[in-house]
Design a protein around this motif. Structure first.
Motif, PDB file in Angstrom:
ATOM      1  N   LYS A   1       0.852  -1.328  -0.009  1.00 16.39           N
ATOM      2  CA  LYS A   1      -0.001  -0.027   0.104  1.00 16.39           C
ATOM      3  C   LYS A   1       0.702   1.133   0.033  1.00 16.39           C
ATOM      4  O   LYS A   1       0.533   2.240  -0.727  1.00 16.39           O
ATOM      5  CB  LYS A   1      -0.976   0.008   1.166  1.00 16.39           C
ATOM      6  CG  LYS A   1      -2.116  -1.103   1.003  1.00 16.39           C
ATOM      7  CD  LYS A   1      -3.024  -1.060   2.243  1.00 16.39           C
ATOM      8  CE  LYS A   1      -4.148  -1.862   2.103  1.00 16.39           C
ATOM      9  NZ  LYS A   1      -3.895  -3.291   2.019  1.00 16.39           N
TER      10      LYS A   1
ATOM     11  N   GLN B   1       4.888   2.870  -3.005  1.00 19.74           N
ATOM     12  CA  GLN B   1       5.283   3.930  -4.159  1.00 19.74           C
ATOM     13  C   GLN B   1       5.738   5.276  -3.187  1.00 19.74           C
ATOM     14  O   GLN B   1       6.556   5.823  -3.557  1.00 19.74           O
ATOM     15  CB  GLN B   1       3.905   4.539  -4.787  1.00 19.74           C
ATOM     16  CG  GLN B   1       3.558   3.274  -5.483  1.00 19.74           C
ATOM     17  CD  GLN B   1       3.638   3.372  -7.092  1.00 19.74           C
ATOM     18  OE1 GLN B   1       4.262   4.236  -7.374  1.00 19.74           O
ATOM     19  NE2 GLN B   1       3.201   2.304  -7.642  1.00 19.74           N
TER      20      GLN B   1
ATOM     21  N   ALA C   1       3.179  -0.449  -9.525  1.00 19.01           N
ATOM     22  CA  ALA C   1       1.891  -0.264  -9.325  1.00 19.01           C
ATOM     23  C   ALA C   1       1.359  -1.104  -8.172  1.00 19.01           C
ATOM     24  O   ALA C   1       1.703  -2.310  -8.478  1.00 19.01           O
ATOM     25  CB  ALA C   1       1.245  -0.085 -10.330  1.00 19.01           C
ATOM     26  N   ASP C   2       0.779  -0.605  -7.267  1.00 17.80           N
ATOM     27  CA  ASP C   2      -0.135  -1.399  -6.251  1.00 17.80           C
ATOM     28  C   ASP C   2      -1.318  -2.017  -6.847  1.00 17.80           C
ATOM     29  O   ASP C   2      -2.052  -1.541  -7.248  1.00 17.80           O
ATOM     30  CB  ASP C   2      -0.459  -0.670  -5.008  1.00 17.80           C
ATOM     31  CG  ASP C   2      -1.138  -1.250  -3.950  1.00 17.80           C
ATOM     32  OD1 ASP C   2      -1.477  -2.740  -4.219  1.00 17.80           O
ATOM     33  OD2 ASP C   2      -1.332  -0.881  -3.014  1.00 17.80           O
TER      34      ASP C   2
ATOM     35  N   THR D   1      -3.804  -3.723  -5.774  1.00 17.73           N
ATOM     36  CA  THR D   1      -4.963  -3.704  -5.223  1.00 17.73           C
ATOM     37  C   THR D   1      -5.679  -2.317  -5.400  1.00 17.73           C
ATOM     38  O   THR D   1      -6.653  -2.081  -4.942  1.00 17.73           O
ATOM     39  CB  THR D   1      -4.879  -4.295  -3.828  1.00 17.73           C
ATOM     40  OG1 THR D   1      -4.004  -3.062  -2.869  1.00 17.73           O
ATOM     41  CG2 THR D   1      -4.135  -5.409  -3.825  1.00 17.73           C
ATOM     42  N   LYS D   2      -4.716  -1.254  -5.530  1.00 21.05           N
ATOM     43  CA  LYS D   2      -4.981   0.154  -5.867  1.00 21.05           C
ATOM     44  C   LYS D   2      -5.907   0.499  -7.064  1.00 21.05           C
ATOM     45  O   LYS D   2      -5.227   0.912  -8.089  1.00 21.05           O
ATOM     46  CB  LYS D   2      -4.058   1.150  -5.477  1.00 21.05           C
ATOM     47  CG  LYS D   2      -4.313   2.467  -5.037  1.00 21.05           C
ATOM     48  CD  LYS D   2      -2.981   3.151  -5.060  1.00 21.05           C
ATOM     49  CE  LYS D   2      -3.258   4.818  -4.899  1.00 21.05           C
ATOM     50  NZ  LYS D   2      -2.056   5.548  -4.796  1.00 21.05           N
ATOM     51  N   ILE D   3      -6.977  -0.059  -7.188  1.00 21.74           N
ATOM     52  CA  ILE D   3      -7.697   0.231  -8.440  1.00 21.74           C
ATOM     53  C   ILE D   3      -9.200   0.616  -8.050  1.00 21.74           C
ATOM     54  O   ILE D   3      -9.667   0.547  -7.022  1.00 21.74           O
ATOM     55  CB  ILE D   3      -7.903  -1.356  -9.338  1.00 21.74           C
ATOM     56  CG1 ILE D   3      -8.496  -2.396  -8.539  1.00 21.74           C
ATOM     57  CG2 ILE D   3      -6.445  -1.538  -9.815  1.00 21.74           C
ATOM     58  CD1 ILE D   3      -8.594  -3.448  -9.191  1.00 21.74           C
TER      59      ILE D   3
ATOM     60  N   GLN E   1       3.872   5.118 -12.398  1.00 23.78           N
ATOM     61  CA  GLN E   1       3.838   3.943 -11.863  1.00 23.78           C
ATOM     62  C   GLN E   1       3.405   3.001 -13.455  1.00 23.78           C
ATOM     63  O   GLN E   1       3.237   3.546 -14.419  1.00 23.78           O
ATOM     64  CB  GLN E   1       2.297   3.730 -11.227  1.00 23.78           C
ATOM     65  CG  GLN E   1       1.090   4.181 -11.713  1.00 23.78           C
ATOM     66  CD  GLN E   1      -0.024   3.704 -10.992  1.00 23.78           C
ATOM     67  OE1 GLN E   1      -0.391   4.476 -10.133  1.00 23.78           O
ATOM     68  NE2 GLN E   1      -1.058   2.525 -11.421  1.00 23.78           N
TER      69      GLN E   1
ATOM     70  N   PRO F   1      -2.151   4.142 -14.052  1.00 18.54           N
ATOM     71  CA  PRO F   1      -3.583   3.739 -13.456  1.00 18.54           C
ATOM     72  C   PRO F   1      -4.433   3.009 -14.040  1.00 18.54           C
ATOM     73  O   PRO F   1      -4.816   3.250 -15.450  1.00 18.54           O
ATOM     74  CB  PRO F   1      -3.847   5.074 -13.017  1.00 18.54           C
ATOM     75  CG  PRO F   1      -3.108   5.923 -13.756  1.00 18.54           C
ATOM     76  CD  PRO F   1      -1.828   5.457 -14.301  1.00 18.54           C
TER      77      PRO F   1
ATOM     78  N   ARG G   1     -12.435 -10.108  -4.532  1.00 23.28           N
ATOM     79  CA  ARG G   1     -11.245  -9.377  -4.623  1.00 23.28           C
ATOM     80  C   ARG G   1     -10.857  -9.174  -6.104  1.00 23.28           C
ATOM     81  O   ARG G   1     -10.960 -10.181  -7.010  1.00 23.28           O
ATOM     82  CB  ARG G   1     -10.036  -9.941  -3.865  1.00 23.28           C
ATOM     83  CG  ARG G   1      -9.993  -9.935  -2.413  1.00 23.28           C
ATOM     84  CD  ARG G   1      -8.768 -10.811  -1.896  1.00 23.28           C
ATOM     85  NE  ARG G   1      -9.130 -11.177  -0.403  1.00 23.28           N
ATOM     86  CZ  ARG G   1      -9.120 -10.383   0.566  1.00 23.28           C
ATOM     87  NH1 ARG G   1      -8.487  -8.984   0.279  1.00 23.28           N
ATOM     88  NH2 ARG G   1      -9.355 -10.870   1.669  1.00 23.28           N
TER      89      ARG G   1
ATOM     90  N   TYR H   1      -4.777  -6.190 -10.270  1.00 25.95           N
ATOM     91  CA  TYR H   1      -4.503  -5.541 -11.648  1.00 25.95           C
ATOM     92  C   TYR H   1      -2.864  -5.650 -11.807  1.00 25.95           C
ATOM     93  O   TYR H   1      -2.009  -5.017 -10.820  1.00 25.95           O
ATOM     94  CB  TYR H   1      -4.721  -4.085 -11.550  1.00 25.95           C
ATOM     95  CG  TYR H   1      -4.375  -2.875 -12.703  1.00 25.95           C
ATOM     96  CD1 TYR H   1      -4.198  -3.304 -14.003  1.00 25.95           C
ATOM     97  CD2 TYR H   1      -3.899  -1.984 -12.268  1.00 25.95           C
ATOM     98  CE1 TYR H   1      -4.146  -2.500 -15.005  1.00 25.95           C
ATOM     99  CE2 TYR H   1      -3.349  -0.860 -13.167  1.00 25.95           C
ATOM    100  CZ  TYR H   1      -3.773  -1.244 -14.623  1.00 25.95           C
ATOM    101  OH  TYR H   1      -3.110  -0.327 -15.780  1.00 25.95           O
TER     102      TYR H   1
ATOM    103  N   ASN I   1       4.966  -5.206 -13.788  1.00 22.84           N
ATOM    104  CA  ASN I   1       4.778  -3.854 -13.121  1.00 22.84           C
ATOM    105  C   ASN I   1       6.147  -3.299 -12.828  1.00 22.84           C
ATOM    106  O   ASN I   1       6.447  -2.656 -12.009  1.00 22.84           O
ATOM    107  CB  ASN I   1       4.223  -4.254 -11.744  1.00 22.84           C
ATOM    108  CG  ASN I   1       2.572  -4.499 -11.815  1.00 22.84           C
ATOM    109  OD1 ASN I   1       2.284  -4.897 -12.669  1.00 22.84           O
ATOM    110  ND2 ASN I   1       1.932  -3.942 -10.909  1.00 22.84           N
TER     111      ASN I   1
END
Ligand SMILES: [Cu+2]
Length: 361
Positions: free
Chosen positions: A51, A54, A62-63, A65-67, A106, A110, A205, A208, A244
């Motif tokens: 989390k 970055q 890129a994380d 789970t951050k979508i 990233q 995104p 869940r 990405y 990534n």
């Protein structure tokens, strides 16, 4: 082993110990534990570490789970979205640095999530300190260059264009300048998900990832600062194949595994930037129980497919069921790319054993 919180926290010596491959520096080594190791991963705190990765270390990874959240509205809307072209130096693996090209700092860029019928005002801004011009071609756009003819920007410049998303799909976007192959290899790609009006089947869940290959003037694993190498790209002979932007990015060698629980269904959005290699995407010890080839969401998904092709310039939208605790290594089943060039991510599934499905005798 001790959980690692961020890529740059690993010294090269530590990486070598983890990799267990003394010859890695000579480019002759390989990444270990192809099947992953459930017990070794069980105590990792990778999910939490991701989390803040970055912000903490300037990593470009890129994380996953951050979508954006799934869309549940029934009306169309207008989005104002800004992408920023940023060229940044980062580590491919500990001690190996390259000047990447990114959207928003990233890799992949995104994930953009809209619904059929939505309008997008998309601004592309090119950072003042960029060396090159950049643009964005979205496969969700009807029009010249997928929009790239309207938005190519020199360093310090910014342009906005507007498009309507008229068809559903998990679709790539990427830099669309003349030498886009080089820009994509260095990180300039991402995914726009245009959800159908009725939405997608719900899952527990979502993750990405973006696969791409990097061509440098060196061999795998040799520490140093490396330039991009056009001739290797033309020969389609990459130094690294990556999720990534980093080697073994979501394993204990880097940021640690992704996490889920027994009984859940998880969805992967995987964009293959390429620029040249078609991925043979497989989750070791599991199966794509439902997947939409080419991310073509207007069509019925296929069921229970083990290894799926993702052409460069396309995406996978695929679901996995998780009936047993396990460690799933998600990789390109053109295995030399995983074993020798770095493309690997682990998903650790925690929960109660299911001896009715699997047990040791
Ligand atoms: Cu570019």
């Amino acid at each position: 082993m001790k959980p690692t919180s961020k890529l740059s926290a690993l010294s090269r010596r530590e990486f070598m110990q983890i990799a267990g491959a003394g010859t890695l520096a000579a480019g002759a080594g390989s990444l270990p534990t192809l099947t992953g190791s459930g017990t070794a991963h069980a105590a990792s705190s990778g999910g939490a570490a991701l989390k803040g990765a970055q912000a903490e270390n300037g990593s470009l990874i890129a994380d996953p789970t951050k979508i954006p959240a799934p869309i549940d509205r029934t009306e169309a809307m207008t989005h104002d979205i800004e992408l920023v072209a940023e060229e940044r130096i980062a580590e491919v693996m500990p001690g190996v640095r390259h000047r990447f090209m990114t959207f928003n700092g990233q890799i992949p860029g995104p994930m953009i999530r809209v619904r059929v019928g939505d309008t997008v005002n998309l601004t592309l801004r090119n950072s003042e300190d960029s060396e090159d011009s950049h643009s964005v071609d979205l496969h969700a756009v009807y029009g010249s260059g997928g929009g790239a003819h309207y938005n190519e920007v020199a360093p310090g410049e910014s342009k906005t264009f507007t498009f309507k998303a008229t068809y559903p799909g998990g679709l790539i976007y990427h830099c669309g300048v003349d030498n886009a192959d080089m820009h994509i290899s260095r990180g300039m790609f991402g995914m726009i998900l245009v959800e159908p009006e009725e939405g997608l089947p719900p899952v527990d869940r979502e993750f990405y990832l973006g696969q791409h290959e990097l061509y440098t003037d060196s061999t795998f694993g040799v520490p140093g600062d490396y330039e991009f190498h056009d001739r290797s790209m033309v020969r389609e002979d990459p130094t690294y194949v990556l999720f990534n932007g980093a080697v073994a990015s979501f394993t204990d060698m880097a940021l640690g595994p992704l996490k889920a629980n027994v009984g859940e269904t998880v969805r992967f959005f995987i964009v293959v930037g390429g620029p040249n290699l078609t991925s043979a995407l497989h989750p070791i010890g599991n199966i794509w129980s439902r997947y939409w080839p080419q991310g073509a969401l207007a069509n019925a998904p296929l069921r229970y497919v083990s290894t799926v092709p993702i052409s460069p310039g396309s995406c996978l939208v695929g679901d996995m069921e998780l009936p047993v605790p396990q460690s799933i290594r998600v990789l390109d089943h053109a295995l030399s790319r995983a074993v020798h060039k770095g493309v690997a991510a682990d998903l650790v599934v925690e929960g109660d054993e299911r001896p009715d499905l699997l047990k040791a005798n």
